[in-house]
Design a protein around this motif. Structure first.
Motif, PDB file in Angstrom:
ATOM      1  N   HIS A   1       0.852  -1.178   0.000  1.00 40.84           N
ATOM      2  CA  HIS A   1       0.000   0.000   0.000  1.00 40.84           C
ATOM      3  C   HIS A   1       0.896   1.239   0.000  1.00 40.84           C
ATOM      4  O   HIS A   1       1.932   1.258   0.669  1.00 40.84           O
ATOM      5  N   ALA A   2       0.479   2.239  -0.741  1.00 32.81           N
ATOM      6  CA  ALA A   2       1.168   3.523  -0.731  1.00 32.81           C
ATOM      7  C   ALA A   2       0.112   4.614  -0.805  1.00 32.81           C
ATOM      8  O   ALA A   2      -0.880   4.473  -1.524  1.00 32.81           O
ATOM      9  N   PHE A   3       0.338   5.681  -0.065  1.00 36.06           N
ATOM     10  CA  PHE A   3      -0.670   6.716   0.079  1.00 36.06           C
ATOM     11  C   PHE A   3      -0.157   8.043  -0.482  1.00 36.06           C
ATOM     12  O   PHE A   3       1.057   8.260  -0.587  1.00 36.06           O
ATOM     13  N   HIS A   4      -1.091   8.895  -0.823  1.00 34.69           N
ATOM     14  CA  HIS A   4      -0.718  10.225  -1.313  1.00 34.69           C
ATOM     15  C   HIS A   4       0.136  10.918  -0.250  1.00 34.69           C
ATOM     16  O   HIS A   4      -0.145  10.800   0.951  1.00 34.69           O
TER      17      HIS A   4
ATOM     18  N   ALA B   1      -2.282   8.086   7.441  1.00 37.32           N
ATOM     19  CA  ALA B   1      -2.601   6.686   7.178  1.00 37.32           C
ATOM     20  C   ALA B   1      -1.737   5.752   8.011  1.00 37.32           C
ATOM     21  O   ALA B   1      -2.224   4.760   8.569  1.00 37.32           O
ATOM     22  N   VAL B   2      -0.451   6.062   8.112  1.00 38.81           N
ATOM     23  CA  VAL B   2       0.456   5.244   8.915  1.00 38.81           C
ATOM     24  C   VAL B   2       0.093   5.328  10.390  1.00 38.81           C
ATOM     25  O   VAL B   2       0.101   4.308  11.106  1.00 38.81           O
ATOM     26  N   ASP B   3      -0.244   6.502  10.857  1.00 39.67           N
ATOM     27  CA  ASP B   3      -0.682   6.647  12.252  1.00 39.67           C
ATOM     28  C   ASP B   3      -1.917   5.788  12.524  1.00 39.67           C
ATOM     29  O   ASP B   3      -2.031   5.158  13.589  1.00 39.67           O
ATOM     30  N   HIS B   4      -2.834   5.773  11.567  1.00 40.79           N
ATOM     31  CA  HIS B   4      -4.041   4.955  11.730  1.00 40.79           C
ATOM     32  C   HIS B   4      -3.688   3.473  11.782  1.00 40.79           C
ATOM     33  O   HIS B   4      -4.226   2.726  12.620  1.00 40.79           O
ATOM     34  N   LEU B   5      -2.801   3.032  10.894  1.00 40.40           N
ATOM     35  CA  LEU B   5      -2.393   1.629  10.903  1.00 40.40           C
ATOM     36  C   LEU B   5      -1.708   1.259  12.217  1.00 40.40           C
ATOM     37  O   LEU B   5      -1.968   0.195  12.784  1.00 40.40           O
TER      38      LEU B   5
END
Length: 271
Positions: free
Chosen positions: A8-11, A18-22
């Protein structure tokens, strides 16, 4: 060719969120920062040639933006194979299938648990029927719950596989994240020509004995290397997979390259 089938890669504007959420959701410390540049750097360092970047829409309104991003990543980076997404609540799914096929996306990612539907949702049936000739489906399977309480358990997947024998499906997380005993019952002991497994998010949780059992029961040529990056690092995952499963260098490289054959089958219209 060596391929990481599950990343997965995010804008860049939302990667840190997103990483904090994961980190919070899975109670982990992600190995990556969530950006495409970091992903590709780590894949190259680990000796991988390409990676499949998966996108999933948590709501119908996110289908178009998610697929646009998948297309942009694939167009901008030759190392990326883009997988788009659909949502059973998205009404214009037929037009979207045609659009992402024309744009060159090879597959579709479904994550029922995150997207808010169940894998036995009848709205998925016409989507599977229409998409089975053109796309590979990567589907999250499993969770740390009882199968009847889980939107994506191995038994629901087995029913789909039997209903759509031409639908190519990659069962993420070796067929059932934290449900590997159920995965062995539902998906083992029978050769299915439309089923593959990825190794992502499995080695941190299984015992070496269970991993060896999974590798013995599931067809070895149907096992695909996956990291679930940014959760886990490619180099570390390769080392852990080889050590825990007791693989030789040749056996490890076969798992790293099996996805090449899957994509070749897709291009030939076989499998």
């Amino acid at each position: 060719m060596f391929i990481d089938i599950h990343t997965h890669a995010f804008h860049p504007k939302i990667a840190h969120k997103a990483v904090d959420h994961l980190n919070s959701f899975y109670n982990v410390a992600c190995a990556g920062d969530g950006t495409i540049d970091h992903l590709l750097a780590r894949e190259k360092h680990a000796g991988l040639d390409k990676c499949v970047v998966l996108c999933a829409a948590t709501a119908p309104a996110q289908v178009i933006p998610a697929n646009n991003y998948a297309v942009s990543l694939q167009n901008s980076h030759p190392e990326v194979i883009g997988f788009g997404t659909l949502h059973p609540g998205y009404e214009s799914w037929q037009a979207e299938l045609a659009r992402i096929k024309a744009a060159g996306l090879r597959g579709i990612k479904l994550h029922p648990d995150f997207q808010g539907f169940w894998l036995n949702d009848e709205r998925l049936l016409p989507i599977f029927e229409a998409a089975q000739e053109d796309f590979i489906f990567e589907i999250h399977i499993g969770d740390a719950t009882r199968p009847e309480n889980n939107p994506s358990c191995p038994y629901k997947l087995a029913h789909i596989l039997d209903t759509f024998p031409r639908l190519r499906i990659i069962a993420a997380h070796l067929g059932g994240y934290r449900m590997w005993e159920h995965a062995l019952k539902a998906l083992g002991g029978r050769q299915r020509d439309n089923l593959w497994f990825d190794t992502s998010s499995s080695t941190p949780f299984v015992t070496p004995e269970l991993l060896k059992t999974l590798f013995a029961v599931f067809p070895r040529e149907r096992l695909l290397f996956g990291t679930d990056w940014p959760l886990y690092d490619p180099e570390e995952e390769l080392e852990r997979l080889q050590r825990m499963a007791g693989l030789s260098e040749d056996e490890l490289e076969a798992v790293m390259s099996n996805a090449t054959e899957l994509f070749a089958l897709q291009e030939k219209g076989l499998g």
